[in-house]
Design a protein around this motif. Structure first.
Motif, short mmCIF file in Angstrom:
data_model
loop_
_atom_site.label_atom_id
_atom_site.label_comp_id
_atom_site.label_asym_id
_atom_site.label_seq_id
_atom_site.Cartn_x
_atom_site.Cartn_y
_atom_site.Cartn_z
N TRP A 111 -25.69 55.21 115.34
CA TRP A 111 -26.19 54.06 114.57
C TRP A 111 -25.14 53.59 113.56
O TRP A 111 -24.90 52.39 113.41
N MET A 136 -23.38 49.98 113.23
CA MET A 136 -23.43 49.20 111.99
C MET A 136 -22.02 48.78 111.57
O MET A 136 -21.78 47.64 111.20
N ARG A 185 -33.81 53.53 111.57
CA ARG A 185 -32.67 52.65 111.80
C ARG A 185 -32.95 51.20 111.42
O ARG A 185 -32.15 50.57 110.73
N ASP A 186 -34.12 50.70 111.85
CA ASP A 186 -34.40 49.28 111.60
C ASP A 186 -34.55 48.96 110.11
O ASP A 186 -33.94 48.01 109.62
N THR A 190 -31.11 49.11 108.53
CA THR A 190 -30.30 47.95 108.93
C THR A 190 -30.71 46.73 108.12
O THR A 190 -29.86 45.96 107.63
N ARG A 224 -28.44 44.48 105.59
CA ARG A 224 -28.28 43.04 105.79
C ARG A 224 -28.64 42.25 104.53
O ARG A 224 -27.95 41.30 104.17
#
Lengths: 75, 145
Positions: B50, B54, B131-132, B135, B139
């Motif tokens: 991951w 990224m 992970r989501d 992330t 962002r």
């Protein structure tokens, strides 16, 4: 006078003992050796799985057998 | 007592080295993701693919991933990196100076630092379902300015 000396020595010893404990404890990032398979209480995976099943069904407890996860309770 | 004093002295000497291991001031203006990992830490294995992704996807937007290894034995870390190659910066801290300074409470732990150098969030552990949200957090920080 003698009692005072004894007291002083006792206090001094006490302080020394407290100082000795100041650096104890394994930090989460020092669990390297604890995380080795040899350090597990039970090295037999099937036996461990059966035990885990008993703990889970009787006590609703699971995990905590080894330290590979880090011990933060989040893995 | 003498022993503990000596230990304290060696620790403060080590703490002074923390800045050399990881110079966050030089990374100001970028979003920094600092991840503490070790070869013996099972969830760390899941975090590496991951983090590679990224770094590949968001590196040009200003994301810098720094993985701090805390293995005492350097060869353990090398072995892990051969199996799980890292396409981001890896810092080796066998004395555990940086995790002490950051206040790591479990392995792995990651810190997300914004462009102004402030720690915005801390995340302990790593599951694939993390992970989501992670992330998303990265962002948001990347587009904060």
């Amino acid at each position: 006078m003698r009692i005072r000396t004894v007291n002083c020595i006792a206090i001094l010893l006490g302080v020394l003992v407290i100082g000795g404990c100041s650096t104890l404890g394994v930090k989460p990032w020092q669990r390297e050796i604890l995380a080795r398979p040899q350090m597990a209480l039970n090295a037999e995976p099937i036996d461990a799985a059966i035990d885990d099943h008993i703990y889970f069904s009787k006590e609703a407890a699971s995990g905590g057998r080894s330290f590979g996860g880090g011990g933060c309770g989040c893995n | 007592m003498l022993l503990s004093l000596l230990l304290l002295a060696s620790r403060s000497a080590l703490a002074a080295n923390g800045g050399q291991l990881l110079d966050l001031a030089a990374l100001k203006g970028q979003v920094v993701y600092v991840d503490f990992w070790a070869s013996w830490c099972a969830p760390c294995r899941e975090s590496f693919p991951w983090m590679n992704r990224m770094q590949d996807e968001l590196g040009r937007d200003g994301l810098v991933i720094i993985a701090v290894n805390v293995d005492h034995d350097h060869s353990d870390a090398e072995h892990f990196l051969r199996e799980h190659p890292a396409r981001f910066r890896v810092v080796f801290d066998p004395d555990g100076v940086l995790p002490g300074q950051f206040g790591v409470r479990g392995m792995p732990t990651s810190f997300l630092i914004d462009r102004d150098g402030r720690v915005q969030s801390r995340h302990a552990g790593f599951r694939l379902t993390d992970r989501d949200p992670l992330t998303q957090q990265i962002r948001v920080l990347l587009h904060a300015h």
